[in-house]
Design a protein around this motif. Structure first.
Motif, PDB file in Angstrom:
ATOM      1  N   ASP A 247      12.084   4.754  22.558  1.00  0.00           N
ATOM      2  CA  ASP A 247      11.254   5.946  22.799  1.00  0.00           C
ATOM      3  C   ASP A 247      11.951   7.015  23.640  1.00  0.00           C
ATOM      4  O   ASP A 247      11.476   8.142  23.711  1.00  0.00           O
ATOM      5  CB  ASP A 247       9.917   5.594  23.486  1.00  0.00           C
ATOM      6  CG  ASP A 247       8.983   4.802  22.600  1.00  0.00           C
ATOM      7  OD1 ASP A 247       9.187   4.806  21.375  1.00  0.00           O
ATOM      8  OD2 ASP A 247       8.046   4.165  23.129  1.00  0.00           O
ATOM      9  N   ASP A 298      -0.257   7.224  21.981  1.00  0.00           N
ATOM     10  CA  ASP A 298       0.788   7.906  21.203  1.00  0.00           C
ATOM     11  C   ASP A 298       1.382   9.065  21.996  1.00  0.00           C
ATOM     12  O   ASP A 298       2.603   9.284  21.979  1.00  0.00           O
ATOM     13  CB  ASP A 298       0.223   8.430  19.883  1.00  0.00           C
ATOM     14  CG  ASP A 298      -0.105   7.320  18.896  1.00  0.00           C
ATOM     15  OD1 ASP A 298       0.361   6.183  19.122  1.00  0.00           O
ATOM     16  OD2 ASP A 298      -0.824   7.589  17.922  1.00  0.00           O
ATOM     17  N   HIS A 299       0.542   9.809  22.695  1.00  0.00           N
ATOM     18  CA  HIS A 299       1.030  10.963  23.447  1.00  0.00           C
ATOM     19  C   HIS A 299       1.957  10.518  24.582  1.00  0.00           C
ATOM     20  O   HIS A 299       3.009  11.132  24.801  1.00  0.00           O
ATOM     21  CB  HIS A 299      -0.146  11.752  24.022  1.00  0.00           C
ATOM     22  CG  HIS A 299       0.260  13.067  24.627  1.00  0.00           C
ATOM     23  ND1 HIS A 299       0.643  14.150  23.872  1.00  0.00           N
ATOM     24  CD2 HIS A 299       0.374  13.458  25.928  1.00  0.00           C
ATOM     25  CE1 HIS A 299       0.971  15.156  24.657  1.00  0.00           C
ATOM     26  NE2 HIS A 299       0.811  14.764  25.912  1.00  0.00           N
ATOM     27  N   LYS A 302       5.346   9.475  23.210  1.00  0.00           N
ATOM     28  CA  LYS A 302       6.153  10.564  22.646  1.00  0.00           C
ATOM     29  C   LYS A 302       6.713  11.496  23.719  1.00  0.00           C
ATOM     30  O   LYS A 302       7.663  12.251  23.460  1.00  0.00           O
ATOM     31  CB  LYS A 302       5.317  11.374  21.654  1.00  0.00           C
ATOM     32  CG  LYS A 302       5.006  10.639  20.359  1.00  0.00           C
ATOM     33  CD  LYS A 302       4.114  11.483  19.460  1.00  0.00           C
ATOM     34  CE  LYS A 302       3.761  10.752  18.167  1.00  0.00           C
ATOM     35  NZ  LYS A 302       2.834  11.540  17.327  1.00  0.00           N
ATOM     36  N   SER A 305      10.639  11.921  24.540  1.00  0.00           N
ATOM     37  CA  SER A 305      11.503  12.571  23.542  1.00  0.00           C
ATOM     38  C   SER A 305      11.068  13.986  23.173  1.00  0.00           C
ATOM     39  O   SER A 305      11.827  14.721  22.539  1.00  0.00           O
ATOM     40  CB  SER A 305      11.557  11.721  22.264  1.00  0.00           C
ATOM     41  OG  SER A 305      10.264  11.568  21.707  1.00  0.00           O
ATOM     42  N   THR A 306       9.856  14.378  23.580  1.00  0.00           N
ATOM     43  CA  THR A 306       9.356  15.693  23.165  1.00  0.00           C
ATOM     44  C   THR A 306       9.165  16.685  24.312  1.00  0.00           C
ATOM     45  O   THR A 306       9.111  17.889  24.067  1.00  0.00           O
ATOM     46  CB  THR A 306       8.001  15.549  22.442  1.00  0.00           C
ATOM     47  OG1 THR A 306       7.048  14.937  23.327  1.00  0.00           O
ATOM     48  CG2 THR A 306       8.155  14.697  21.187  1.00  0.00           C
TER      49      THR A 306
END
Length: 335
Positions: A247, A298-299, A302, A305-306
């Motif tokens: 991740d 999920d948030h 993520k 990487s985001t």
């Protein structure tokens, strides 16, 4: 004495080629840096590598006494790629263990293990976008050999799929035999073996520590996550099992490992908890507006990487700025 492998300027990057770490770039990759920027970056990296080479040649000075503070500062700034694998081995002590038992790895490879079929199933799923672990490369066989050797050496640990991510990361910086001794160090001295056991006993303790510090450092978010059924197992279990090789951008993983592998335990393990705190802290505002357990999970996963604020060396830099006392996490450890 091992000489650093100095970096050359990165090749100009087009879709389908690889980044500086060996991962295939997709069509959505960021635009390549100019040739001048790449040259400047390479010169800076090589200059830093030379400084580290000076430390390697006088390691006894920097591994104890007043020199330790300088070593700690440089480690936390990030170890140059050209000497990273060597420094990990020297600072962790795995090189000494290897030299003390030079025949062990070969012996372990020749013994059978009931874990072999499980290891084999995971080979093609581990870092599939890295050139070293493509089907036509030799990385998958090296990955199998190292995981097999630890399963034979430490049958109480056996094999966990997350272990493959750790081994693959090591193999990008060293030979398979060196990777085995680093893995043995991580499993035994760093306590990661207890995380990989079938009982997950290491995670049970880690989860309790993590939950406690999130409750103290981010009380509002902690209460929100708890109310909506988001427990650490849903977002942080894979992070801790893979030592943040899953991740997280590879560059961030390396920065985390620099601290984790080069500072003494259990103090070094604080970086793992600090990283989780930074990720949650960065996403707190958005997370407080969500209520669905899947959306929340999920948030969080993520974010590494985001989120622009967590890219490059910024994640580790921010993580190290979080005050966290060793005795708070590990009250039973030696002061």
């Amino acid at each position: 004495m091992v000489r650093p492998q100095f970096l050359m300027p990165e090749p100009l990057q087009d879709a389908g080629v690889v980044d500086r770490y060996g991962f295939t770039l997709g069509k959505t990759a960021l635009p390549a840096r100019s040739e001048a920027e790449q040259l400047a970056s390479a010169r800076k990296e090589n200059s830093r590598a030379l400084k580290w080479q000076g430390m390697i040649s006088d390691w006894t000075t920097f591994s104890g006494g007043a020199g330790q503070k300088k070593l700690k500062r440089r480690v936390r700034k990030g170890i140059p790629d050209g000497v990273r694998g060597h420094i990990w081995q020297v600072a962790s002590g795995s090189m000494d263990a290897h030299q003390a038992r030079p025949l062990l790895y070969g012996q372990l490879r020749g013994r059978p293990s009931p874990m072999d079929s499980h290891i084999d199933k995971d080979l093609h799923r581990t870092m599939p976008t890295h050139v070293q672990f493509r089907a036509d490369a030799d990385g998958q066989q090296q990955l199998f050999n190292v995981c097999h050797a630890l399963a034979v050496h430490a049958p109480e640990v056996g094999y966990n799929q997350a272990e493959a991510y750790v081994v693959a990361t090591l193999l990008t910086y060293m030979t398979e035999e060196e990777a085995f001794w680093m893995l043995e160090h991580i499993s035994r001295y760093c306590g990661q073996g207890r995380m990989w056991m079938e009982s997950f006993e290491g995670w049970v303790e880690t989860r309790e520590r993590l939950d406690a510090i999130v409750r103290v450092k981010l009380p509002k978010l902690h209460a929100h996550l708890k109310h909506n059924g988001v427990i650490p197992d849903l977002y942080a279990l894979q992070w801790f099992l893979t030592l943040f090789a899953k991740d997280f951008p590879f560059e961030a993983t390396l920065g985390i490992w620099d601290v984790f592998l080069c500072e003494p335990q259990p103090k070094a393990s604080k970086i793992l908890y600090r990283v989780v705190l930074v990720v949650l802290q960065e996403g707190e505002k958005e997370l407080l507006r969500m209520s669905d357990v899947q959306e929340l999970t999920d948030h969080i996963r993520k974010l590494p990487s985001t989120c622009p604020a967590l890219q490059g060396g910024r994640l580790v830099e921010r993580a190290l700025a979080i005050p966290l006392k060793t005795r708070t996490l590990f009250p039973d450890s030696a002061r």
